[in-house]
Scaffold this motif. Structure first.
Motif, PDB file in Angstrom:
ATOM      1  N   LEU A  28       0.825  -1.212   0.000  1.00 54.92           N
ATOM      2  CA  LEU A  28       0.000   0.000   0.000  1.00 54.92           C
ATOM      3  C   LEU A  28       0.855   1.256   0.000  1.00 54.92           C
ATOM      4  N   ASN A  29       2.060   1.165   0.547  1.00 53.20           N
ATOM      5  CA  ASN A  29       2.950   2.321   0.631  1.00 53.20           C
ATOM      6  C   ASN A  29       3.845   2.435  -0.599  1.00 53.20           C
ATOM      7  N   GLY A  30       3.401   1.889  -1.699  1.00 55.15           N
ATOM      8  CA  GLY A  30       4.151   2.010  -2.946  1.00 55.15           C
ATOM      9  C   GLY A  30       5.433   1.208  -2.979  1.00 55.15           C
ATOM     10  N   GLY A  31       5.491   0.114  -2.199  1.00 55.07           N
ATOM     11  CA  GLY A  31       6.699  -0.702  -2.160  1.00 55.07           C
ATOM     12  C   GLY A  31       7.731  -0.223  -1.168  1.00 55.07           C
ATOM     13  N   ASN A  32       7.443   0.852  -0.453  1.00 54.21           N
ATOM     14  CA  ASN A  32       8.374   1.388   0.544  1.00 54.21           C
ATOM     15  C   ASN A  32       8.054   0.804   1.916  1.00 54.21           C
ATOM     16  N   PRO A  33       9.074   0.321   2.637  1.00 57.33           N
ATOM     17  CA  PRO A  33       8.803  -0.193   3.986  1.00 57.33           C
ATOM     18  C   PRO A  33       8.321   0.922   4.906  1.00 57.33           C
ATOM     19  N   ILE A  34       7.431   0.575   5.827  1.00 53.50           N
ATOM     20  CA  ILE A  34       6.878   1.544   6.771  1.00 53.50           C
ATOM     21  C   ILE A  34       7.612   1.411   8.091  1.00 53.50           C
ATOM     22  N   ASP A  35       8.161   2.509   8.533  1.00 55.07           N
ATOM     23  CA  ASP A  35       8.889   2.535   9.805  1.00 55.07           C
ATOM     24  C   ASP A  35       8.089   3.309  10.841  1.00 55.07           C
ATOM     25  N   GLY A  36       8.402   3.060  12.088  1.00 52.27           N
ATOM     26  CA  GLY A  36       7.804   3.837  13.175  1.00 52.27           C
ATOM     27  C   GLY A  36       6.398   3.439  13.529  1.00 52.27           C
ATOM     28  N   ILE A  37       6.044   2.166  13.273  1.00 48.19           N
ATOM     29  CA  ILE A  37       4.702   1.705  13.637  1.00 48.19           C
ATOM     30  C   ILE A  37       4.674   1.418  15.130  1.00 48.19           C
ATOM     31  N   SER A  38       3.741   2.032  15.817  1.00 54.07           N
ATOM     32  CA  SER A  38       3.633   1.844  17.266  1.00 54.07           C
ATOM     33  C   SER A  38       3.098   0.455  17.574  1.00 54.07           C
ATOM     34  N   SER A  39       3.660  -0.155  18.610  1.00 60.00           N
ATOM     35  CA  SER A  39       3.198  -1.484  19.021  1.00 60.00           C
ATOM     36  C   SER A  39       1.935  -1.405  19.862  1.00 60.00           C
ATOM     37  N   GLN A  40       1.572  -0.210  20.312  1.00 61.10           N
ATOM     38  CA  GLN A  40       0.377  -0.032  21.135  1.00 61.10           C
ATOM     39  C   GLN A  40      -0.537   0.989  20.481  1.00 61.10           C
ATOM     40  N   LEU A  41      -1.607   0.512  19.909  1.00 61.28           N
ATOM     41  CA  LEU A  41      -2.584   1.392  19.267  1.00 61.28           C
ATOM     42  C   LEU A  41      -3.672   1.723  20.271  1.00 61.28           C
ATOM     43  N   VAL A  42      -3.695   2.977  20.733  1.00 59.75           N
ATOM     44  CA  VAL A  42      -4.668   3.395  21.732  1.00 59.75           C
ATOM     45  C   VAL A  42      -5.671   4.324  21.065  1.00 59.75           C
ATOM     46  N   LEU A  43      -6.915   3.896  21.005  1.00 61.87           N
ATOM     47  CA  LEU A  43      -7.979   4.698  20.411  1.00 61.87           C
ATOM     48  C   LEU A  43      -9.126   4.828  21.400  1.00 61.87           C
ATOM     49  N   SER A  44      -9.709   5.998  21.440  1.00 63.12           N
ATOM     50  CA  SER A  44     -10.884   6.183  22.275  1.00 63.12           C
ATOM     51  C   SER A  44     -12.075   5.479  21.630  1.00 63.12           C
ATOM     52  N   PHE A  45     -12.839   4.759  22.431  1.00 64.06           N
ATOM     53  CA  PHE A  45     -14.013   4.069  21.907  1.00 64.06           C
ATOM     54  C   PHE A  45     -15.237   4.977  21.868  1.00 64.06           C
ATOM     55  N   GLU A  46     -15.109   6.170  22.378  1.00 64.24           N
ATOM     56  CA  GLU A  46     -16.253   7.077  22.395  1.00 64.24           C
ATOM     57  C   GLU A  46     -16.461   7.672  21.007  1.00 64.24           C
ATOM     58  N   ILE A  47     -17.676   7.591  20.501  1.00 61.80           N
ATOM     59  CA  ILE A  47     -18.028   8.198  19.214  1.00 61.80           C
ATOM     60  C   ILE A  47     -19.308   9.000  19.394  1.00 61.80           C
ATOM     61  N   ARG A  48     -19.635   9.783  18.398  1.00 57.90           N
ATOM     62  CA  ARG A  48     -20.823  10.627  18.470  1.00 57.90           C
ATOM     63  C   ARG A  48     -22.080   9.776  18.313  1.00 57.90           C
ATOM     64  N   THR A  49     -23.220  10.426  18.533  1.00 57.58           N
ATOM     65  CA  THR A  49     -24.485   9.716  18.389  1.00 57.58           C
ATOM     66  C   THR A  49     -24.686   9.307  16.934  1.00 57.58           C
ATOM     67  N   MET A  50     -25.591   8.367  16.718  1.00 60.68           N
ATOM     68  CA  MET A  50     -25.814   7.832  15.382  1.00 60.68           C
ATOM     69  C   MET A  50     -26.244   8.923  14.405  1.00 60.68           C
ATOM     70  N   GLU A  51     -27.163   9.783  14.822  1.00 58.76           N
ATOM     71  CA  GLU A  51     -27.650  10.827  13.919  1.00 58.76           C
ATOM     72  C   GLU A  51     -26.571  11.848  13.600  1.00 58.76           C
ATOM     73  N   ASN A  52     -25.764  12.213  14.602  1.00 55.92           N
ATOM     74  CA  ASN A  52     -24.672  13.159  14.353  1.00 55.92           C
ATOM     75  C   ASN A  52     -23.648  12.568  13.387  1.00 55.92           C
ATOM     76  N   LEU A  53     -23.343  11.284  13.583  1.00 54.01           N
ATOM     77  CA  LEU A  53     -22.412  10.622  12.669  1.00 54.01           C
ATOM     78  C   LEU A  53     -22.972  10.569  11.260  1.00 54.01           C
ATOM     79  N   TRP A  54     -24.255  10.272  11.137  1.00 54.36           N
ATOM     80  CA  TRP A  54     -24.868  10.180   9.813  1.00 54.36           C
ATOM     81  C   TRP A  54     -24.867  11.528   9.106  1.00 54.36           C
ATOM     82  N   GLN A  55     -25.113  12.591   9.835  1.00 51.73           N
ATOM     83  CA  GLN A  55     -25.062  13.920   9.229  1.00 51.73           C
ATOM     84  C   GLN A  55     -23.661  14.226   8.705  1.00 51.73           C
ATOM     85  N   GLY A  56     -22.653  13.786   9.455  1.00 56.52           N
ATOM     86  CA  GLY A  56     -21.284  13.959   8.975  1.00 56.52           C
ATOM     87  C   GLY A  56     -21.018  13.151   7.721  1.00 56.52           C
ATOM     88  N   LYS A  57     -21.589  11.950   7.660  1.00 51.01           N
ATOM     89  CA  LYS A  57     -21.418  11.119   6.469  1.00 51.01           C
ATOM     90  C   LYS A  57     -22.121  11.739   5.262  1.00 51.01           C
TER      91      LYS A  57
END
Length: 394
Positions: A199-228
């Motif tokens: 995907l990176n055009g054949g170039n190796p990807i460096d600096g990938i974090s071993s710990q992916l921390v993401l917030s599970f909080e998202i907006r309400t369904m209707e707010n998300l749909w309006q954004g979509k």
């Protein structure tokens, strides 16, 4: 109430420990966007199509024709005639076609944006999978160490004839299985790294974090749909198709107007000639027949198609959002129940102190390991579902 408390805790963890990692993910996605071969090729394709569209709005080539008639009685001299002319469509047609070309260019841009987000979503999902396997590898490596430790202890007890061969074989098999699990995870990690490199055009990807921390909080369904509705590439592409089809209607209506021609004409014999301006006009009787009706019918179809696809996309979005909410609730229950019990360490300590037999230890250990693995898989699934819900933000 507990749900909002967990959201708040996750949010704090996200900003305190995960911000730099989230930024790192954004940097990786930006790098992939810049280097991806398919996206580069798509940009060249867009440029070629835009130039081709512009070429359809050029004037026809000017025409030069002539006659020289030396045969016959030629009483008054040889007859000569030549004419140069330029034909063109009614001026408003060029303006309408220009707007139609602009709308087709916008459609190409929407197509590129849709493909760009598909590539980035694929990359983000691979990064989530990679983080999952890295976490799993750390856990399985520790389990392998524990299994080896247990096997070595049982080996000593077997040598002292305090346990039988069955316990020794079971401990050895458990250790071998853990070794295989770690090797399999290493293989999966290498496969994911290879896919990310592609995907990176054949170039190796460096600096990938071993710990992916993401917030599970998202907006309400209707707010998300309006954004979509505002940013979802598929929906933007449908709007662009509608815009192009209405411009096509306007173009066909203008093409009903007559074509024109202007030029210069010379006729004459030696010593006797005439010259002057030439003008022509086409009579639009046949060429434009039914074309306006066809364009209008196509526009009506595109409007209906947009409505159908939008409804279908909303149903899919609603299904993913409900799955996400349900899984998040179960994940929070698991997390609350598991807490920081450190059950595997406590079980190992109890086994070393002789409080459990090997079989009792192994059965209890598998129960807690299965629960821990289940929670880790739920975390991965939550992140993958969230990536789909927030695709329009890429």
């Amino acid at each position: 109430m507990n749900k909002y408390i967990v959201f708040a805790i996750c949010g704090c963890l996200f900003f305190v420990t995960g911000f730099s990692q989230t930024k790192n993910i954004e940097e990786l996605l930006n790098e992939i966007e810049q280097n991806n071969t398919e996206l580069k090729g798509y940009q060249s394709y867009i440029e070629s199509q835009q130039l081709e569209h512009k070429s359809t709005n050029n004037l026809p080539d000017p025409q030069l024709s002539g006659f020289y008639l030396p045969f016959g009685d030629n009483a008054t001299g040889n007859y000569t005639e030549y004419q140069i002319s330029q034909s063109f469509e009614f001026p408003s047609v060029y303006a309408a076609r220009g707007k139609w070309n602009d709308s087709k260019s916008q459609l190409l841009e929407s197509g590129y944006e849709k493909r760009r987000q598909e590539v980035l979503l694929n990359a983000k999902e691979l990064l989530i999978e990679l983080s999952f396997f890295q976490k799993q590898k750390a856990i399985e490596t520790q389990r392998r160490t524990q299994s080896k430790q247990v096997f070595e202890q049982i080996q000593e007890l077997f040598n002292k004839e305090q346990v039988g061969i069955l316990d020794l074989n079971k401990a050895k098999i458990a250790w071998i299985q853990e070794q295989f699990v770690v090797q399999q995870i290493d293989s999966d990690i290498q496969i994911l790294m290879s896919k990310l490199k592609t995907l990176n055009g054949g170039n190796p990807i460096d600096g990938i974090s071993s710990q992916l921390v993401l917030s599970f909080e998202i907006r309400t369904m209707e707010n998300l749909w309006q954004g979509k509705l505002s940013n979802e590439p598929r929906l933007q592409e449908l709007k662009a198709i509608e815009a192009a089809s209405i411009q096509k209607v306007k173009l066909e209506k203008n093409k009903v107007l007559p074509n024109l021609a202007l030029g210069y004409n010379y006729q004459g014999f030696s010593g006797n000639n005439n010259s002057g301006f030439y003008g022509g006009i086409s009579i639009p009787l046949w060429n434009s027949k039914n074309k306006v009706k066809a364009a209008e019918a196509n526009y009506e179809y595109q409007q209906s198609n947009t409505e159908v696809i939008t409804t279908s996309l909303y149903a899919q979005f609603q299904e993913i959002y409900n799955r996400y909410e349900l899984m998040l609730e179960k994940y929070n229950e698991y997390q609350f129940a598991m807490g920081n019990l450190n059950s595997e360490q406590l079980l190992l300590k109890a086994y070393m102190l002789g409080e459990y037999s090997f079989m009792d230890y192994y059965v209890e250990l598998q129960f807690y390991r299965n629960a821990s693995d289940k929670m880790l898989k739920m975390e991965r699934e939550l992140q993958l579902l969230q990536a789909q819900l927030l695709k329009h933000q890429l």
